[in-house]
Design a protein around this motif. Structure first.
Motif, PDB file in Angstrom:
ATOM      1  N   ARG A 246       0.812  -1.210   0.000  1.00 24.23           N
ATOM      2  CA  ARG A 246       0.000   0.000   0.000  1.00 24.23           C
ATOM      3  C   ARG A 246       0.847   1.262   0.000  1.00 24.23           C
ATOM      4  N   SER A 247       0.314   2.300  -0.674  1.00 23.39           N
ATOM      5  CA  SER A 247       0.970   3.610  -0.627  1.00 23.39           C
ATOM      6  C   SER A 247       0.241   4.535   0.340  1.00 23.39           C
ATOM      7  N   ASP A 248      -0.894   4.068   0.881  1.00 22.05           N
ATOM      8  CA  ASP A 248      -1.666   4.920   1.788  1.00 22.05           C
ATOM      9  C   ASP A 248      -1.727   4.301   3.186  1.00 22.05           C
ATOM     10  N   ASP A 249      -2.602   4.829   4.007  1.00 23.86           N
ATOM     11  CA  ASP A 249      -2.625   4.413   5.409  1.00 23.86           C
ATOM     12  C   ASP A 249      -3.510   3.198   5.635  1.00 23.86           C
ATOM     13  N   ILE A 250      -3.204   2.117   4.946  1.00 23.19           N
ATOM     14  CA  ILE A 250      -3.909   0.863   5.177  1.00 23.19           C
ATOM     15  C   ILE A 250      -2.855  -0.193   5.506  1.00 23.19           C
ATOM     16  N   ILE A 251      -3.127  -0.995   6.518  1.00 26.17           N
ATOM     17  CA  ILE A 251      -2.199  -2.059   6.915  1.00 26.17           C
ATOM     18  C   ILE A 251      -2.835  -3.386   6.525  1.00 26.17           C
ATOM     19  N   ILE A 252      -2.078  -4.205   5.812  1.00 33.07           N
ATOM     20  CA  ILE A 252      -2.606  -5.525   5.453  1.00 33.07           C
ATOM     21  C   ILE A 252      -2.087  -6.534   6.482  1.00 33.07           C
ATOM     22  N   VAL A 253      -2.992  -7.005   7.326  1.00 41.76           N
ATOM     23  CA  VAL A 253      -2.649  -7.970   8.374  1.00 41.76           C
ATOM     24  C   VAL A 253      -3.298  -9.302   8.009  1.00 41.76           C
ATOM     25  N   ALA A 254      -2.480 -10.312   7.759  1.00 43.36           N
ATOM     26  CA  ALA A 254      -2.997 -11.644   7.402  1.00 43.36           C
ATOM     27  C   ALA A 254      -4.011 -11.565   6.256  1.00 43.36           C
ATOM     28  N   GLY A 255      -3.699 -10.693   5.286  1.00 40.74           N
ATOM     29  CA  GLY A 255      -4.565 -10.585   4.109  1.00 40.74           C
ATOM     30  C   GLY A 255      -5.793  -9.713   4.302  1.00 40.74           C
ATOM     31  N   HIS A 256      -6.001  -9.180   5.523  1.00 41.07           N
ATOM     32  CA  HIS A 256      -7.165  -8.326   5.785  1.00 41.07           C
ATOM     33  C   HIS A 256      -6.731  -6.862   5.750  1.00 41.07           C
ATOM     34  N   ASN A 257      -7.472  -6.020   5.039  1.00 39.88           N
ATOM     35  CA  ASN A 257      -7.165  -4.589   4.998  1.00 39.88           C
ATOM     36  C   ASN A 257      -7.692  -3.913   6.259  1.00 39.88           C
ATOM     37  N   ILE A 258      -6.779  -3.391   7.056  1.00 41.60           N
ATOM     38  CA  ILE A 258      -7.176  -2.703   8.288  1.00 41.60           C
ATOM     39  C   ILE A 258      -6.817  -1.229   8.132  1.00 41.60           C
ATOM     40  N   GLY A 259      -7.818  -0.362   8.216  1.00 39.37           N
ATOM     41  CA  GLY A 259      -7.552   1.072   8.101  1.00 39.37           C
ATOM     42  C   GLY A 259      -6.941   1.609   9.384  1.00 39.37           C
ATOM     43  N   THR A 260      -5.847   2.380   9.250  1.00 37.39           N
ATOM     44  CA  THR A 260      -5.222   2.967  10.443  1.00 37.39           C
ATOM     45  C   THR A 260      -6.241   3.841  11.179  1.00 37.39           C
ATOM     46  N   ALA A 261      -7.066   4.549  10.415  1.00 37.21           N
ATOM     47  CA  ALA A 261      -8.034   5.468  11.035  1.00 37.21           C
ATOM     48  C   ALA A 261      -9.023   4.728  11.933  1.00 37.21           C
ATOM     49  N   GLU A 262      -9.430   3.525  11.494  1.00 41.59           N
ATOM     50  CA  GLU A 262     -10.417   2.759  12.273  1.00 41.59           C
ATOM     51  C   GLU A 262      -9.829   2.309  13.611  1.00 41.59           C
TER      52      GLU A 262
END
Length: 630
Positions: free
Chosen positions: A513-529
């Motif tokens: 990703r180039s933005d603020d999303i972290i891919i944890v075990a294939g799941h997209n987790i938004g930093t904001a959330e």
């Protein structure tokens, strides 16, 4: 935005070419020939694919493109569930197995296409009886059981828009999705079973609907004995179906009618409700299931995802069933009852096509080769990967240990927003570990700098899609501005938000990703959330989260927390915060580490600079920090 890579990264790449029989027997055959045909006449290419499906009324035009909005198969009418079920029941596949489900303690359930159609029709009639009609939204929050698939197909049958929420999300995340989509009905189960333990789902739903006024009914699949009590507004999944006819005429849908909403993590603010439509999505998932996975009539196909994510929508339910495949699903996890769980299932079910996540592959690597070596995996014909980039080490292990150095690997790149595969190495083509592959026929992709200029091989840049495709998202629900951003970040192209590098011969390596999303075990987790979940705790003033490389999960979440005055850092508070995130968002979003800090790096306008935190954490140069506040 562009960066030069070590030339060896793209030049001295290993390559593996499958046996020529693979290409010879594949539906697609010669990739380059088909790709050239697509480029010569894109609309004719997609029209040819669409004609393999059943339409109630044909289209006037293949596509209308009014940048940044597309319409596909305009004027056409169809029903997606009829293409997944009736189409096969009315031909030679009536008694073919459509779905095999395996639960814990060895329980197995099998549905032929005829049986699945009967169940879907009965449940669709039950939904209609409680007032669900075309255009209503139904939220599905269920374990991976056949009833989840039946519920999705029943919504498709009557023209209700479904919003499937992954059963691992907590009450606050579920509540936000129910409210945003204005769900009229929620379908759930009393429990989901994970690693031998029953996890309460209905209790989460009870909490999630407290301030969700649009919900008129909750439908509960009761799995426990004795059955859980149902209250006002609550209905039993199977009792509703009693006496319902097993025929339900499919609703006539316009190709551009909304089909489903699926929420995906946004890099800022709340998750985005990605809207897909009936016609284009159906064509895209059918085409890729048949021609990318090369599904044949005698295949048994297993995608280990969950229908709570786009992979489950496209490659468990709609794509494979439209092709007429035998689909295997299970509630079992890869490490329960032991680390041989998945290999045992492949041997037992004679799985021929296996599609899983890099996280799972890295977990298998960690457990050692002795586990897969105990089982006969010779039925496997094709193995695939989805969810995040497949690193070269994991590719090599997967190819050698699981594929026995002969099975092609489909390392697929795509997104919730794209609805279907976009980049991979087609069956029979040469594979390069670390590189997903080339754009599939039907897709024009490139790697560009921030001005949209194509970069040279060996150079990093932004991955973009240069022209519309049928299964693209049509909007972000109630937030069209966020949709336009995909097409307006770099004018004229769809910016996917991933960094990539071009190798030679047109192969593309996805870097993440180039933005603020972290891919944890294939799941997209938004930093904001995650940050907003932390800040909703009474002790927290401010929070920032980053992704840190993790050998198994790809990334783990690290949180930096500023406490409110009067609160002191302690291990007990750390545990309390972890529990708070778990109950708010679910276990997948829990930070792996929490650091209590006095301040966070910010721009003068107050935006937290997560890349500075990440660089410091990784011992790297933070780069340009001229915009830092101090």
């Amino acid at each position: 935005m562009t960066e030069d890579f070590d030339v060896r990264l793209v030049e001295d790449v290993k390559s593996y070419t499958p046996d020529p029989q693979y290409r010879k027997n594949a539906w697609m055959g010669d990739y380059q020939k088909v790709y050239n045909e697509f480029l010569a006449d894109p609309d004719a290419f997609w029209e040819k694919m669409a004609k393999e499906l059943d339409w109630i009324k044909p289209w006037n035009k293949v596509k209308e493109w009014n940048y940044p909005y597309a319409k596909w198969f305009t004027g056409a009418r169809l029903n997606v569930s009829a293409n997944c079920l009736d189409r096969h029941v009315n031909n030679s596949r009536r008694n073919k197995v459509a779905l095999i489900w395996k639960g814990e303690e060895g329980r197995e359930r099998i549905f032929t296409y005829q049986k699945l159609l009967s169940q879907v029709a009965r449940f669709a009639n039950a939904l209609k009886k409680i007032g669900v009609k075309k255009g209503d939204t139904v939220c599905i929050y269920m374990p991976l059981v056949p009833e989840q698939v039946i519920a999705m197909l029943a919504c498709a049958r009557i023209g209700a828009v479904h919003s499937v929420v992954f059963g691992g999300f907590g009450a606050a995340a579920l509540n936000m999705r129910i409210k945003d989509a204005d769900a009229k009905v929620v379908i759930t189960a009393d429990i989901t079973i994970r690693r031998g333990k029953a996890i309460q789902l209905k209790a989460i739903v009870d909490e999630a609907i407290i301030n969700a006024p649009t919900v008129e009914n909750v439908i509960v699949l009761r799995r426990r004995e004795p059955p859980v009590d149902l209250h006002e507004k609550e209905l039993d999944f199977y009792e509703m179906m009693n006496g319902m006819p097993d025929v339900c005429p499919p609703e006539v849908m316009d190709a551009e009618d909304p089909f489903f909403i699926l929420y995906t993590s946004g890099s800022t603010g709340k998750p985005k409700g990605i809207v897909h439509t009936c016609g284009g999505y159906m064509v895209g998932t059918y085409y890729t299931s048949k021609y990318i996975f090369d599904i044949k009539d005698n295949d048994t196909y297993w995608c280990t995802a969950d229908p709570g994510w786009i992979t489950g929508h496209s490659y468990i339910v709609y794509g494979p069933l439209a092709v007429g495949a035998t689909v295997f699903i299970t509630e079992l996890t890869p490490d329960y009852p032991d680390a041989g769980s998945f290999w045992n299932l492949i041997e037992e079910q004679k799985i021929t096509i296996f599609y899983t996540a890099p996280t799972a592959i890295r977990m298998f690597m960690k457990m050692g080769e002795s586990w897969p070596d105990k089982y006969d995996l010779s039925s496997l014909r094709i193995i695939g990967s989805v969810g995040e980039p497949l690193n070269p080490e994991a590719f090599e292990w997967y190819y050698r240990v699981i594929g026995k150095s002969k099975t092609p690997i489909l390392d697929t790149w795509w997104q919730t927003e794209t609805g279907m595969h976009m980049i991979t190495t087609m069956i029979g083509e040469t594979m390069h570990p670390g590189f997903a592959g080339k754009p599939i026929p039907g897709i024009e992709a490139d790697v560009v700098d921030k001005d949209g200029t194509s970069v040279k091989p060996g150079t990093g840049g932004l991955l973009v899609i240069k022209s519309p495709w049928p299964s693209m998202l049509r909007t972000v629900y109630k937030d069209d501005e966020r949709y336009r951003k995909y097409w307006e970040t770099i004018p004229g192209v769809y910016t996917v938000g991933d960094l990539a590098v071009k190798g030679k011969d047109g192969y593309i390596m996805i870097l993440g990703r180039s933005d603020d999303i972290i891919i944890v075990a294939g799941h997209n987790i938004g930093t904001a959330e995650v940050e907003s979940a932390l800040v909703s705790h009474h002790a927290v003033a401010e929070a920032a989260v980053i992704g840190k490389p993790d050998v198994v999960k790809g990334n783990s979440i690290k949180a930096f927390v500023i406490l409110r005055v009067g609160n002191l850092p302690s291990d007990r508070l750390k545990q309390d915060l972890l529990h708070h995130v778990r109950t708010t968002l679910g276990p997948i979003a829990m930070p792996h580490e929490i650091d209590f800090v006095d301040k966070l790096p910010k721009t003068r306008s107050g935006k937290i600079m997560r890349r500075v935190l990440k660089a410091k954490e990784m011992g790297m140069d933070p780069g340009d920090i001229s915009t830092l506040e101090e």
